[in-house]
Design an enzyme around this catalytic site. Structure first.
Site, PDB file in Angstrom:
ATOM      1  N   LYS A   1      74.735  -5.092   8.849  1.00 28.83           N
ATOM      2  CA  LYS A   1      72.965  -4.987   9.101  1.00 28.83           C
ATOM      3  C   LYS A   1      72.668  -5.493   9.999  1.00 28.83           C
ATOM      4  O   LYS A   1      73.332  -6.581  10.691  1.00 28.83           O
ATOM      5  CB  LYS A   1      72.521  -5.664   7.640  1.00 28.83           C
ATOM      6  CG  LYS A   1      72.946  -4.805   6.399  1.00 28.83           C
ATOM      7  CD  LYS A   1      72.085  -5.032   5.099  1.00 28.83           C
ATOM      8  CE  LYS A   1      72.176  -4.335   4.138  1.00 28.83           C
ATOM      9  NZ  LYS A   1      71.368  -4.642   2.789  1.00 28.83           N
TER      10      LYS A   1
ATOM     11  N   TYR B   1      68.208   5.307   2.127  1.00 28.66           N
ATOM     12  CA  TYR B   1      67.918   4.481   0.923  1.00 28.66           C
ATOM     13  C   TYR B   1      66.878   5.158   0.032  1.00 28.66           C
ATOM     14  O   TYR B   1      66.122   4.631  -0.725  1.00 28.66           O
ATOM     15  CB  TYR B   1      67.239   3.111   1.465  1.00 28.66           C
ATOM     16  CG  TYR B   1      67.861   2.047   1.944  1.00 28.66           C
ATOM     17  CD1 TYR B   1      69.148   1.485   1.006  1.00 28.66           C
ATOM     18  CD2 TYR B   1      67.778   1.354   3.282  1.00 28.66           C
ATOM     19  CE1 TYR B   1      69.951   0.692   1.580  1.00 28.66           C
ATOM     20  CE2 TYR B   1      68.784   0.317   3.544  1.00 28.66           C
ATOM     21  CZ  TYR B   1      69.690   0.034   2.790  1.00 28.66           C
ATOM     22  OH  TYR B   1      70.822  -1.160   3.140  1.00 28.66           O
TER      23      TYR B   1
ATOM     24  N   THR C   1      74.454  -8.469  -4.344  1.00 26.65           N
ATOM     25  CA  THR C   1      73.390  -8.179  -3.572  1.00 26.65           C
ATOM     26  C   THR C   1      72.356  -9.251  -3.111  1.00 26.65           C
ATOM     27  O   THR C   1      72.368  -9.422  -1.785  1.00 26.65           O
ATOM     28  CB  THR C   1      72.323  -7.259  -4.189  1.00 26.65           C
ATOM     29  OG1 THR C   1      73.054  -5.974  -4.833  1.00 26.65           O
ATOM     30  CG2 THR C   1      71.105  -6.883  -3.300  1.00 26.65           C
TER      31      THR C   1
ATOM     32  N   ASN D   1      71.237  -9.447   3.956  1.00 28.33           N
ATOM     33  CA  ASN D   1      72.376  -9.785   3.139  1.00 28.33           C
ATOM     34  C   ASN D   1      73.685  -9.351   3.877  1.00 28.33           C
ATOM     35  O   ASN D   1      74.717  -9.200   3.318  1.00 28.33           O
ATOM     36  CB  ASN D   1      72.378  -9.417   1.723  1.00 28.33           C
ATOM     37  CG  ASN D   1      72.090  -7.891   1.418  1.00 28.33           C
ATOM     38  OD1 ASN D   1      71.980  -7.026   2.488  1.00 28.33           O
ATOM     39  ND2 ASN D   1      72.262  -7.367   0.150  1.00 28.33           N
TER      40      ASN D   1
ATOM     41  N   HIS E   1      76.000  -3.648   4.000  1.00 21.12           N
ATOM     42  CA  HIS E   1      75.947  -2.697   2.680  1.00 21.12           C
ATOM     43  C   HIS E   1      77.289  -1.989   2.506  1.00 21.12           C
ATOM     44  O   HIS E   1      78.111  -1.590   3.407  1.00 21.12           O
ATOM     45  CB  HIS E   1      74.795  -1.811   3.249  1.00 21.12           C
ATOM     46  CG  HIS E   1      74.703  -0.478   2.143  1.00 21.12           C
ATOM     47  ND1 HIS E   1      74.029  -0.424   1.073  1.00 21.12           N
ATOM     48  CD2 HIS E   1      75.307   0.872   2.397  1.00 21.12           C
ATOM     49  CE1 HIS E   1      74.166   0.850   0.660  1.00 21.12           C
ATOM     50  NE2 HIS E   1      74.993   1.554   1.265  1.00 21.12           N
TER      51      HIS E   1
ATOM     52  N   GLU F   1      74.734   8.751   2.245  1.00 20.73           N
ATOM     53  CA  GLU F   1      74.711   7.896   3.369  1.00 20.73           C
ATOM     54  C   GLU F   1      75.173   8.257   4.792  1.00 20.73           C
ATOM     55  O   GLU F   1      74.674   8.233   5.742  1.00 20.73           O
ATOM     56  CB  GLU F   1      75.152   6.646   3.000  1.00 20.73           C
ATOM     57  CG  GLU F   1      74.266   5.967   1.844  1.00 20.73           C
ATOM     58  CD  GLU F   1      75.061   4.725   0.977  1.00 20.73           C
ATOM     59  OE1 GLU F   1      74.588   4.130   0.093  1.00 20.73           O
ATOM     60  OE2 GLU F   1      76.116   4.527   1.525  1.00 20.73           O
TER      61      GLU F   1
HETATM   62  P1  CMP Z   1      71.954  -2.930  -0.087  1.00 26.79           P
HETATM   63  O1  CMP Z   1      73.226  -2.981  -0.729  1.00 26.79           O
HETATM   64  O2  CMP Z   1      71.710  -2.328   1.454  1.00 26.79           O
HETATM   65  O3  CMP Z   1      71.261  -1.907  -1.042  1.00 26.79           O
HETATM   66  C1  CMP Z   1      69.827  -1.904  -1.385  1.00 26.79           C
HETATM   67  C2  CMP Z   1      69.438  -2.973  -0.490  1.00 26.79           C
HETATM   68  O4  CMP Z   1      68.004  -3.315  -0.607  1.00 26.79           O
HETATM   69  C3  CMP Z   1      69.987  -4.355  -0.654  1.00 26.79           C
HETATM   70  O5  CMP Z   1      71.423  -4.239  -0.189  1.00 26.79           O
HETATM   71  C4  CMP Z   1      69.103  -5.537  -0.212  1.00 26.79           C
HETATM   72  O6  CMP Z   1      69.197  -5.401   1.166  1.00 26.79           O
HETATM   73  C5  CMP Z   1      67.700  -4.919  -0.450  1.00 26.79           C
HETATM   74  N1  CMP Z   1      66.932  -5.388  -1.361  1.00 26.79           N
HETATM   75  C6  CMP Z   1      66.011  -6.100  -1.281  1.00 26.79           C
HETATM   76  N2  CMP Z   1      65.361  -6.582  -2.460  1.00 26.79           N
HETATM   77  C7  CMP Z   1      65.988  -6.132  -3.472  1.00 26.79           C
HETATM   78  C8  CMP Z   1      65.968  -6.348  -4.882  1.00 26.79           C
HETATM   79  N3  CMP Z   1      65.166  -7.215  -5.418  1.00 26.79           N
HETATM   80  N4  CMP Z   1      67.048  -5.623  -5.561  1.00 26.79           N
HETATM   81  C9  CMP Z   1      67.900  -5.139  -5.145  1.00 26.79           C
HETATM   82  N5  CMP Z   1      67.949  -4.816  -3.617  1.00 26.79           N
HETATM   83  C10 CMP Z   1      66.978  -5.360  -2.903  1.00 26.79           C
END
Ligand code: CMP
Length: 134
Positions: free
Chosen positions: A10, A50, A92, A113, A116, A127
Site C-alpha cells: 500500500k 474495494y 487488519t 496498514n 492487502h 481485484e
Molecule cells: P484491506 O486488507 O486492504 O481491506 C480493507 C481495508 O479497509 C483494510 O485493509 C483497511 O486498510 C481498511 N479499513 C479501514 N478501517 C477499517 C475497519 N474499521 N475495518 C476493516 N477495514 C478497515
C-alpha cells in the site's frame, strides 16, 4: 484451495521504502512471483477493487488513502496461497498484528496498514480485474 493470490503493497509502505523487504518475505517463504506492477490507482479502480466495502463508514477514507500514491501489486503462486499469505500479513488492525507478520513488523495503522491480500478466490478475481491484471 487456490494456489494464486494477489498482494498490494500500500502507499504508506511504498512511501517508506519497504517494497523490497515486504516482497522478500513471500519469496523467502517459497512463493513465486507471476506478475508485479507499480500502479497509481484511480478512484474508479479503487471503487471496484474495494466494492465489497462500499457503504461502510471507512470506505471513503480507504479510497482516498489507496489513491494517495502508487501501490505495488504482486500476483504470487504457491501452495494454499490465499490462506498462507493471509496468515503472513497479520490482522487488519496493524496495532494488534503479531510480530513476525508484515503488519506486525511494519505498521501501526488500520487504514494505512502497509499491505492487502486477497481473502478468497472470488476477491482475487475481482481485484486482479479491477487493477487490469487479468
Ligand atoms: P484491506 O486488507 O486492504 O481491506 C480493507 C481495508 O479497509 C483494510 O485493509 C483497511 O486498510 C481498511 N479499513 C479501514 N478501517 C477499517 C475497519 N474499521 N475495518 C476493516 N477495514 C478497515
Amino acid at each position: 484451495m487456490s494456489d494464486r493470490t494477489l498482494i498490494l503493497v500500500k502507499p504508506d509502505a511504498v512511501k517508506r521504502g519497504l517494497v523490497g523487504r515486504i516482497i522478500q518475505r513471500f519469496e523467502d517463504k517459497g512463493f513465486r512471483i507471476l506478475n508485479i506492477k507499480m500502479i497509481e490507482m484511480t478512484r474508479e479502480m479503487a471503487d471496484d477493487f474495494y466494492s465489497v466495502h462500499r457503504g461502510k463508514p471507512f470506505f471513503e477514507n480507504l479510497v482516498l488513502f489507496i489513491t494517495s500514491g502508487p501501490v505495488v501489486a504482486v500476483i504470487m503462486e504457491g501452495r494454499n496461497a490465499i490462506d498462507a499469505v493471509r496468515i503472513m500479513i497479520g490482522s487488519t488492525d496493524a496495532s494488534k498484528a503479531p510480530p513476525g507478520s508484515v503488519r506486525g513488523d511494519f505498521s501501526l495503522g488500520l487504514t494505512d496498514n502497509s499491505i492487502h491480500a486477497s481473502d478468497s478466490e472470488e476477491s482475487f478475481i475481482r481485484e486482479t480485474r479491477a487493477l487490469g491484471l487479468q
